[in-house]
Scaffold this active site. Structure first.
Site, PDB file in Angstrom:
ATOM      1  CE  LYS A  70      -2.384   0.990   3.768  1.00  0.00           C
ATOM      2  NZ  LYS A  70      -1.906  -0.274   4.307  1.00  0.00           N
ATOM      3  CB  THR A  72       5.282   0.135  -2.340  1.00  0.00           C
ATOM      4  OG1 THR A  72       5.981  -0.393  -1.211  1.00  0.00           O
ATOM      5  CG2 THR A  72       6.193   0.110  -3.552  1.00  0.00           C
ATOM      6  NE  ARG A  93      -0.557   5.057   8.877  1.00  0.00           N
ATOM      7  CZ  ARG A  93      -0.702   3.769   9.148  1.00  0.00           C
ATOM      8  NH1 ARG A  93      -1.054   3.388  10.360  1.00  0.00           N
ATOM      9  NH2 ARG A  93      -0.494   2.857   8.228  1.00  0.00           N
ATOM     10  CE  LYS A 104       2.484  -3.145   7.866  1.00  0.00           C
ATOM     11  NZ  LYS A 104       3.196  -1.982   7.351  1.00  0.00           N
ATOM     12  CB  ALA A 272      -5.209   0.969  10.756  1.00  0.00           C
ATOM     13  CG  PHE A 300      -3.485  -3.004   9.176  1.00  0.00           C
ATOM     14  CD1 PHE A 300      -2.424  -3.793   8.786  1.00  0.00           C
ATOM     15  CD2 PHE A 300      -3.452  -2.479  10.463  1.00  0.00           C
ATOM     16  CE1 PHE A 300      -1.366  -4.070   9.641  1.00  0.00           C
ATOM     17  CE2 PHE A 300      -2.396  -2.750  11.330  1.00  0.00           C
ATOM     18  CZ  PHE A 300      -1.360  -3.544  10.915  1.00  0.00           C
ATOM     19  CG  PHE A 381       4.406  -9.544  -7.101  1.00  0.00           C
ATOM     20  CD1 PHE A 381       5.441  -9.994  -6.308  1.00  0.00           C
ATOM     21  CD2 PHE A 381       3.517  -8.617  -6.574  1.00  0.00           C
ATOM     22  CE1 PHE A 381       5.599  -9.548  -5.007  1.00  0.00           C
ATOM     23  CE2 PHE A 381       3.656  -8.162  -5.278  1.00  0.00           C
ATOM     24  CZ  PHE A 381       4.699  -8.626  -4.485  1.00  0.00           C
ATOM     25  CD1 TRP A 409       8.646  -2.903  -4.594  1.00  0.00           C
ATOM     26  CD2 TRP A 409       9.916  -3.729  -6.233  1.00  0.00           C
ATOM     27  NE1 TRP A 409       9.730  -3.522  -4.003  1.00  0.00           N
ATOM     28  CE2 TRP A 409      10.537  -4.034  -4.992  1.00  0.00           C
ATOM     29  CE3 TRP A 409      10.546  -4.149  -7.413  1.00  0.00           C
ATOM     30  CZ2 TRP A 409      11.721  -4.745  -4.901  1.00  0.00           C
ATOM     31  CZ3 TRP A 409      11.743  -4.863  -7.314  1.00  0.00           C
ATOM     32  CH2 TRP A 409      12.315  -5.144  -6.076  1.00  0.00           C
TER      33      TRP A 409
END
Length: 555
Positions: A70, A72, A93, A104, A272, A300, A381, A409
């Site tokens: 998210k 990224t 944030r 994480k 969250a 999240f 991906f 990415w």
């Protein structure tokens, strides 16, 4: 293939003064913290004479171990908007040290879609979280000192609800007994710690609109109850001035940049799953005032962060997103369809079809419950197949939403150009923001509305304790406050094992508490904890620093 930190360290950042010049920031309101970070004085908001830019919310499907990306995607999208010639600003944030050293990792994006300096952002940054923790723990010290010094407010030591905090995953501190040093060293009582990002001070910090508002909110904090059952506030302890003094500089948002030099305002960091999961109102407003597009995120899945962003933050601040981006990966959707993590590289249209309801439920929540235009960003991906991508696109179109493949990415802003074009297009549509519940409903009815409309549960079940607490909070005049549900991030339900889009379940609410300063009621569901623990192999084991000060192992 280079790691995220290696990619970040391969780029020479622009001096932060150059980034500030792009935003036409008045140097009277701009304070450099070294070469690549700065604080922006929130008072500049009253000096900027231009319309607010469009607000773009980035959210995601329900998280899986396969990853969604998210943050990224948010960074890549903002760089993509810049590629289109748009004045776009990241509004994010700050990461918590808990996940950085836990499982994480950091929260600065990944690949060629990162904010930098990622090492600083993921570690101490400009000290905001330390200030928040210090303010929280100052209040805890004042409470115990007041009790020790004669307890003029008649605080019930068995009903002190204020907990200490530390920004680290440390299960050992969830429940403690303190004040055990004898007669002169404090009153023994049961106590405990929350992680800093779950503290009410963090929530207040992110919802405050000025230093005055900050002090007023702190003064309203309920620290516990007296022996007659009446609430006792931080204002009665005369704590708000000193606490605000600790937070004075932290309240100024932080300016950094993406790998491509796009401005990024990073500020605040509530989780969250156990808090409201959005950056500060001040930072969001600042990004909207300084840019034509402010791109922000909520933590999240959309059932957690986006619901709270819309039902709490937007309601409090009067914000209305122009568009929502819902991030998904084919890999994660196959996992929601029951595919094991070690088999996600292989094409499996049946598993993907079984997992797609998770994405589609998030999409319909955003577009139908809240009424906001949406686009699905498929975070690409190499193992995604044409047939899998086509299936996602076809299913999204049935809901009137486009799905766009984004390669940020690997390619940065250029890889998100198509996504940026779609976002610009949907921001031009007229819409009205609606909420998932009305403020005038009872606490239990609000919980039922969230559970049935957003989670698609059959309803909520309050424990006898939660029912008693709901009645007490309504008697005290807190019944009209919005609800902040603390729930597992791994499922629409309160059971992390129920992946996909489960049906036929109810949500168990075990307790309720009021965060009177933040202005919402926290509902604890399932087995959610406000102090996480570290995994068996913490990320901290791989982080190191060499003799030159170069950090490795962060991700």
């Amino acid at each position: 293939m280079p790691t995220d930190i290696e990619i970040a360290q391969s780029v020479t950042p622009r001096k932060i003064t150059e980034v500030a010049e792009d935003l036409n920031l008045n140097m009277d309101y701009f304070e450099p913290y070294g070469y690549y970070k700065a604080k922006i004085d929130y008072n500049i908001l009253d000096k900027i004479d231009r319309p607010e830019g469009k607000l773009i919310l980035v959210t995601a499907i329900t998280p899986t171990p396969a990853g969604e990306g998210k943050t990224t995607t948010l960074v890549g999208l903002t760089d993509g908007l810049a590629k289109l010639g748009k004045n776009a600003i990241v509004a994010l944030r700050e990461p918590s040290l808990g996940p950085v050293f836990g499982v994480k990792g950091g929260a600065a994006g990944g690949g060629w879609a990162q904010i930098i300096p990622m090492e600083d952002i993921n570690l101490h940054f400009t000290g905001d979280f330390h200030a928040i923790g210090a303010a929280n723990n100052l209040l805890a010290a004042l409470i115990d000192n007041h009790i020790y010094q004669g307890n003029a407010l008649d605080i019930d030591t068995k009903n002190v609800t204020w907990r200490r905090c530390v920004d680290m995953n440390d299960r050992q501190l969830r429940f403690v007994v303190d004040g055990l040093g004898g007669k002169t060293n404090g009153t023994p009582r049961e106590d405990g710690y929350d992680i800093t990002v779950a503290s009410e001070i963090m929530a207040i910090f992110c919802l405050a609109t000025s230093i005055t508002d900050l002090k007023e909110r702190i003064a309203r904090i309920i620290i516990g109850y007296n022996r007659s059952g009446k609430p006792v506030t931080a204002g009665e302890l005369k704590a708000e001035g000193a606490m605000a003094a600790l937070l004075k500089d932290a309240l100024k948002p932080n300016l950094v940049q993406t790998l491509e030099g796009t401005p990024a305002i990073v500020h605040g960091g509530p989780f969250a799953n156990i808090a409201h999961g959005c950056n500060s109102i001040i930072a969001t407003r600042m990004a909207m005032k300084l840019g034509d597009f402010a791109v922000t995120e909520a933590g999240f899945g959309a059932d957690l962060g986006a619901e709270k962003f819309l039902d709490i933050k937007c309601r409090v601040a009067g914000l209305k997103p122009s568009a929502t981006v819902i991030v998904a990966t084919v890999r994660a959707l196959k996992m929601h369809g029951g595919k094991p993590k070690d088999q996600l590289m292989n094409e499996d249209l049946e598993a993907l079809k079984a997992g797609l309801p998770n994405l589609l439920q998030h999409v319909s929540n955003i577009t139908e419950v809240f009424g906001i235009p949406a686009v699905v960003a498929i975070n690409a991906f190499p193992t995604d197949t044409a047939a899998e991508l086509q299936l996602v696109e076809d299913e999204c179109k049935k809901l009137g939403v486009n799905a766009v493949l984004s390669e940020h990415w690997a390619k940065g802003g250029e890889g998100a150009r198509k996504l940026a074009e779609e976002v610009v297009k949907i921001t031009e549509s007229e819409h009205e923001l609606t909420y998932s519940y009305d403020e005038d409903l009872s606490i239990e009815d609000k919980l039922n509305a969230i559970a049935t409309k957003i989670y698609r549960a059959d309803g909520v079940d309050l424990t006898p304790l939660a029912k008693q607490q709901a009645a007490m909070l309504e008697d005290l005049g807190f019944g009209k406050l919005p609800i902040c549900v603390a729930k597992t991030q791994y499922s629409f339900s309160d059971n992390p094992a129920l992946i996909g889009a489960p049906k036929g379940f109810r949500v168990a609410v075990r307790s309720l508490k009021v965060s009177a300063g933040a202005g919402f009621i926290v509902a604890l569901t399932g087995e959610i904890m406000t102090m996480p623990g570290l995994p068996k192999a913490p990320a901290a084991e791989k982080i190191d620093v060499d003799a030159t000060g170069k950090i490795t192992g962060l991700f």
